[in-house]
Scaffold this motif. Structure first.
Motif, PDB file in Angstrom:
ATOM      1  N   THR A   1      -9.902   5.642  -8.884  1.00 48.01           N
ATOM      2  CA  THR A   1     -10.076   6.749  -8.660  1.00 48.01           C
ATOM      3  C   THR A   1     -11.591   7.903  -8.914  1.00 48.01           C
ATOM      4  OG1 THR A   1      -8.113   7.344  -8.702  1.00 48.01           O
ATOM      5  CG2 THR A   1      -9.332   9.070  -9.348  1.00 48.01           C
ATOM      6  N   VAL A   2     -11.688   7.863 -10.644  1.00 39.32           N
ATOM      7  CA  VAL A   2     -12.970   7.892 -11.813  1.00 39.32           C
ATOM      8  C   VAL A   2     -14.023   7.651 -10.780  1.00 39.32           C
ATOM      9  CG1 VAL A   2     -14.167   8.285 -13.890  1.00 39.32           C
ATOM     10  CG2 VAL A   2     -11.610   7.830 -13.271  1.00 39.32           C
ATOM     11  N   ASN A   3     -14.645   6.583 -10.589  1.00 45.37           N
ATOM     12  CA  ASN A   3     -15.645   6.076  -9.826  1.00 45.37           C
ATOM     13  C   ASN A   3     -15.586   7.342  -8.621  1.00 45.37           C
ATOM     14  OD1 ASN A   3     -16.587   4.543 -11.727  1.00 45.37           O
ATOM     15  ND2 ASN A   3     -15.543   2.696 -10.587  1.00 45.37           N
ATOM     16  N   THR A   4     -14.837   6.885  -7.930  1.00 42.33           N
ATOM     17  CA  THR A   4     -14.698   8.247  -6.457  1.00 42.33           C
ATOM     18  C   THR A   4     -15.492   8.874  -7.119  1.00 42.33           C
ATOM     19  OG1 THR A   4     -13.919   6.070  -5.229  1.00 42.33           O
ATOM     20  CG2 THR A   4     -14.240   7.982  -4.172  1.00 42.33           C
TER      21      THR A   4
ATOM     22  N   PHE B   1       0.759  -1.324   0.153  1.00 43.83           N
ATOM     23  CA  PHE B   1      -0.371   0.181   0.244  1.00 43.83           C
ATOM     24  C   PHE B   1       0.607   1.085   0.016  1.00 43.83           C
ATOM     25  CE2 PHE B   1      -2.071   3.397   2.095  1.00 43.83           C
ATOM     26  CZ  PHE B   1      -3.271   3.520   1.299  1.00 43.83           C
ATOM     27  N   LYS B   2       2.252   1.406   0.802  1.00 39.50           N
ATOM     28  CA  LYS B   2       3.395   2.527   0.721  1.00 39.50           C
ATOM     29  C   LYS B   2       3.466   2.181  -0.193  1.00 39.50           C
ATOM     30  CE  LYS B   2       6.318   4.490   3.046  1.00 39.50           C
ATOM     31  NZ  LYS B   2       7.449   4.100   4.591  1.00 39.50           N
ATOM     32  N   ASP B   3       4.169   1.364  -1.246  1.00 39.27           N
ATOM     33  CA  ASP B   3       4.564   1.932  -2.639  1.00 39.27           C
ATOM     34  C   ASP B   3       3.719   2.447  -3.494  1.00 39.27           C
ATOM     35  OD1 ASP B   3       6.745   0.877  -1.194  1.00 39.27           O
ATOM     36  OD2 ASP B   3       6.542  -0.950  -2.557  1.00 39.27           O
ATOM     37  N   LEU B   4       2.268   1.368  -3.572  1.00 38.53           N
ATOM     38  CA  LEU B   4       1.120   2.338  -4.315  1.00 38.53           C
ATOM     39  C   LEU B   4       0.648   3.483  -3.795  1.00 38.53           C
ATOM     40  CD1 LEU B   4      -1.450  -0.706  -4.583  1.00 38.53           C
ATOM     41  CD2 LEU B   4       0.477   0.159  -6.678  1.00 38.53           C
ATOM     42  N   TYR B   5       0.728   4.108  -2.511  1.00 36.36           N
ATOM     43  CA  TYR B   5       0.524   5.409  -2.236  1.00 36.36           C
ATOM     44  C   TYR B   5       1.852   6.515  -3.085  1.00 36.36           C
ATOM     45  CZ  TYR B   5      -0.968   9.868   1.142  1.00 36.36           C
ATOM     46  OH  TYR B   5      -1.635  10.596   0.784  1.00 36.36           O
ATOM     47  N   THR B   6       3.238   6.237  -2.630  1.00 40.49           N
ATOM     48  CA  THR B   6       3.978   6.629  -3.006  1.00 40.49           C
ATOM     49  C   THR B   6       3.990   7.035  -4.282  1.00 40.49           C
ATOM     50  OG1 THR B   6       5.447   6.437  -1.617  1.00 40.49           O
ATOM     51  CG2 THR B   6       6.407   7.380  -3.047  1.00 40.49           C
ATOM     52  N   ALA B   7       3.691   6.196  -5.267  1.00 43.10           N
ATOM     53  CA  ALA B   7       3.465   6.228  -6.626  1.00 43.10           C
ATOM     54  C   ALA B   7       2.286   6.358  -7.724  1.00 43.10           C
ATOM     55  CB  ALA B   7       3.937   4.617  -7.220  1.00 43.10           C
TER      56      ALA B   7
ATOM     57  N   ALA C   1     -10.604  17.516  -3.047  1.00 42.72           N
ATOM     58  CA  ALA C   1      -9.476  17.057  -4.009  1.00 42.72           C
ATOM     59  C   ALA C   1      -8.376  16.454  -3.023  1.00 42.72           C
ATOM     60  CB  ALA C   1      -9.070  17.194  -5.026  1.00 42.72           C
ATOM     61  N   LYS C   2      -8.709  16.154  -2.141  1.00 38.56           N
ATOM     62  CA  LYS C   2      -7.417  16.026  -0.738  1.00 38.56           C
ATOM     63  C   LYS C   2      -8.588  14.818  -0.149  1.00 38.56           C
ATOM     64  CE  LYS C   2      -4.281  19.420   0.050  1.00 38.56           C
ATOM     65  NZ  LYS C   2      -3.164  20.239   1.158  1.00 38.56           N
ATOM     66  N   ASP C   3     -10.052  15.692   0.287  1.00 36.46           N
ATOM     67  CA  ASP C   3     -10.996  14.673   0.111  1.00 36.46           C
ATOM     68  C   ASP C   3     -11.083  13.425  -0.203  1.00 36.46           C
ATOM     69  OD1 ASP C   3     -10.777  15.914   2.556  1.00 36.46           O
ATOM     70  OD2 ASP C   3     -12.882  17.190   2.007  1.00 36.46           O
ATOM     71  N   LEU C   4     -10.779  13.502  -1.849  1.00 35.92           N
ATOM     72  CA  LEU C   4     -11.484  12.408  -2.499  1.00 35.92           C
ATOM     73  C   LEU C   4     -10.525  11.577  -2.408  1.00 35.92           C
ATOM     74  CD1 LEU C   4     -13.589  14.374  -4.690  1.00 35.92           C
ATOM     75  CD2 LEU C   4     -14.108  12.870  -3.871  1.00 35.92           C
ATOM     76  N   THR C   5      -8.695  12.113  -2.195  1.00 39.53           N
ATOM     77  CA  THR C   5      -8.079  11.289  -2.613  1.00 39.53           C
ATOM     78  C   THR C   5      -7.936  10.602  -1.665  1.00 39.53           C
ATOM     79  OG1 THR C   5      -6.942  13.456  -5.125  1.00 39.53           O
ATOM     80  CG2 THR C   5      -5.619  11.414  -2.488  1.00 39.53           C
ATOM     81  N   GLN C   6      -8.008  11.366  -0.387  1.00 39.10           N
ATOM     82  CA  GLN C   6      -8.153  10.249   0.713  1.00 39.10           C
ATOM     83  C   GLN C   6      -9.220   8.929   0.796  1.00 39.10           C
ATOM     84  OE1 GLN C   6      -8.726  12.254   4.544  1.00 39.10           O
ATOM     85  NE2 GLN C   6      -8.063  10.439   5.655  1.00 39.10           N
ATOM     86  N   GLU C   7     -10.942   9.332   0.250  1.00 42.82           N
ATOM     87  CA  GLU C   7     -11.637   8.094  -0.019  1.00 42.82           C
ATOM     88  C   GLU C   7     -11.325   7.051  -1.048  1.00 42.82           C
ATOM     89  OE1 GLU C   7     -15.768   8.348  -1.772  1.00 42.82           O
ATOM     90  OE2 GLU C   7     -15.096   9.898  -0.571  1.00 42.82           O
TER      91      GLU C   7
ATOM     92  N   PHE D   1      -7.958   6.341  -1.443  1.00 46.57           N
ATOM     93  CA  PHE D   1      -6.999   5.668  -1.315  1.00 46.57           C
ATOM     94  C   PHE D   1      -7.331   4.756   0.119  1.00 46.57           C
ATOM     95  CE2 PHE D   1      -3.626   8.088  -3.401  1.00 46.57           C
ATOM     96  CZ  PHE D   1      -3.107   7.553  -3.706  1.00 46.57           C
ATOM     97  N   ILE D   2      -8.394   5.320   0.607  1.00 49.10           N
ATOM     98  CA  ILE D   2      -9.333   4.761   1.765  1.00 49.10           C
ATOM     99  C   ILE D   2      -9.883   3.212   0.784  1.00 49.10           C
ATOM    100  CG2 ILE D   2     -10.879   3.648   3.088  1.00 49.10           C
ATOM    101  CD1 ILE D   2      -9.969   7.035   4.391  1.00 49.10           C
ATOM    102  N   LYS D   3      -9.420   3.131  -0.131  1.00 44.27           N
ATOM    103  CA  LYS D   3     -10.993   2.041  -0.982  1.00 44.27           C
ATOM    104  C   LYS D   3      -9.564   1.247  -1.333  1.00 44.27           C
ATOM    105  CE  LYS D   3     -14.718   4.456  -2.743  1.00 44.27           C
ATOM    106  NZ  LYS D   3     -15.578   5.329  -3.782  1.00 44.27           N
ATOM    107  N   ILE D   4      -8.701   1.626  -1.842  1.00 41.31           N
ATOM    108  CA  ILE D   4      -7.459   0.786  -1.974  1.00 41.31           C
ATOM    109  C   ILE D   4      -7.360  -0.361  -1.638  1.00 41.31           C
ATOM    110  CG2 ILE D   4      -5.536   1.215  -3.185  1.00 41.31           C
ATOM    111  CD1 ILE D   4      -6.001   3.308  -4.578  1.00 41.31           C
ATOM    112  N   TRP D   5      -6.760   0.305  -0.339  1.00 42.91           N
ATOM    113  CA  TRP D   5      -6.465  -0.132   1.163  1.00 42.91           C
ATOM    114  C   TRP D   5      -7.234  -1.569   1.217  1.00 42.91           C
ATOM    115  CZ3 TRP D   5      -3.324  -1.737   4.487  1.00 42.91           C
ATOM    116  CH2 TRP D   5      -2.737  -2.355   4.569  1.00 42.91           C
ATOM    117  N   GLN D   6      -9.239  -0.767   1.567  1.00 44.11           N
ATOM    118  CA  GLN D   6     -10.167  -1.743   1.706  1.00 44.11           C
ATOM    119  C   GLN D   6     -10.463  -3.157   0.950  1.00 44.11           C
ATOM    120  OE1 GLN D   6     -13.367   0.588   2.008  1.00 44.11           O
ATOM    121  NE2 GLN D   6     -12.621   0.953   4.189  1.00 44.11           N
ATOM    122  N   ASN D   7      -9.808  -3.111  -0.752  1.00 44.09           N
ATOM    123  CA  ASN D   7      -9.259  -3.652  -1.162  1.00 44.09           C
ATOM    124  C   ASN D   7      -8.380  -4.001  -2.114  1.00 44.09           C
ATOM    125  OD1 ASN D   7     -12.856  -3.704  -1.795  1.00 44.09           O
ATOM    126  ND2 ASN D   7     -12.248  -1.100  -2.059  1.00 44.09           N
ATOM    127  N   LEU D   8      -7.462  -4.007  -1.378  1.00 42.53           N
ATOM    128  CA  LEU D   8      -6.225  -4.581  -2.177  1.00 42.53           C
ATOM    129  C   LEU D   8      -5.779  -6.053  -2.206  1.00 42.53           C
ATOM    130  CD1 LEU D   8      -3.330  -3.330  -3.288  1.00 42.53           C
ATOM    131  CD2 LEU D   8      -2.472  -3.504  -1.089  1.00 42.53           C
TER     132      LEU D   8
END
Length: 161
Positions: free
Chosen positions: A65-68, A7-13, A33-39, A41-48
């Motif tokens: 991202t597009v769907n969110t 996750f950390k690697d994905l977040y950084t990249a 935009a920051k709120d949506l970005t956080q959302e 990455f939360i979805k990425i974490w939850q579904n990784l």
């Protein structure tokens, strides 16, 4: 590799790409935009753990991202997408600034699907990946991008799509 390290690697990249895409959907409003970005990455974490590697991980992240962003627009019923170009330093002269503002005003007139396509194209996402993200065929994306560019060119010079 642990889930945390992955996750950390994905977040950084991918953080900068995700935030730029979210800025396009939030009228350039950085906090939103920051709120949506956080959302995102939360979805990425939850579904990784559910990611099956059937597609490129960046395609999966762009799709989330597009769907969110589209979900947020539907929820808030915000139709126009305006981009505040004041924060972009790529503008070198007042004349360029006027042209950039006009271009983004024209982008705001596009349908949601076409906005997604052109935002991804502006992010230099490969067209084959845009096809995967949007669910259209690669040929359809090539055609749409060509037509969108023609529409934007006409809009910028003539003032309407």
């Amino acid at each position: 590799m642990t889930k945390e390290l992955q996750f950390k690697d994905l977040y950084t990249a991918h953080y900068s790409k995700v935030i730029r895409l979210c800025l396009g959907y939030t009228n350039g409003r950085e906090e939103k935009a920051k709120d949506l970005t956080q959302e995102v990455f939360i979805k990425i974490w939850q579904n990784l753990d559910k990611f099956r590697s059937e597609a490129n991980i960046s395609t999966w992240i762009y799709r989330i991202t597009v769907n969110t962003c589209l979900q947020e627009l539907r929820k808030k019923k915000v139709v126009p997408l305006e981009i505040d170009l004041a924060s972009h330093e790529i503008i070198s002269s007042n004349n360029d600034e006027i042209r950039y503002k006009k271009m983004y005003e024209c982008i705001n007139k596009l349908s949601a699907d076409n906005k997604t396509i052109i935002f991804l194209e502006l992010e230099e996402v490969p067209q084959a990946e845009i096809a995967e993200i949007t669910g259209y065929s690669h040929q359809a994306i090539r055609t749409r991008i060509h037509r969108i560019k023609e529409q934007l060119s006409k809009c910028v010079t003539d003032g309407g799509i």
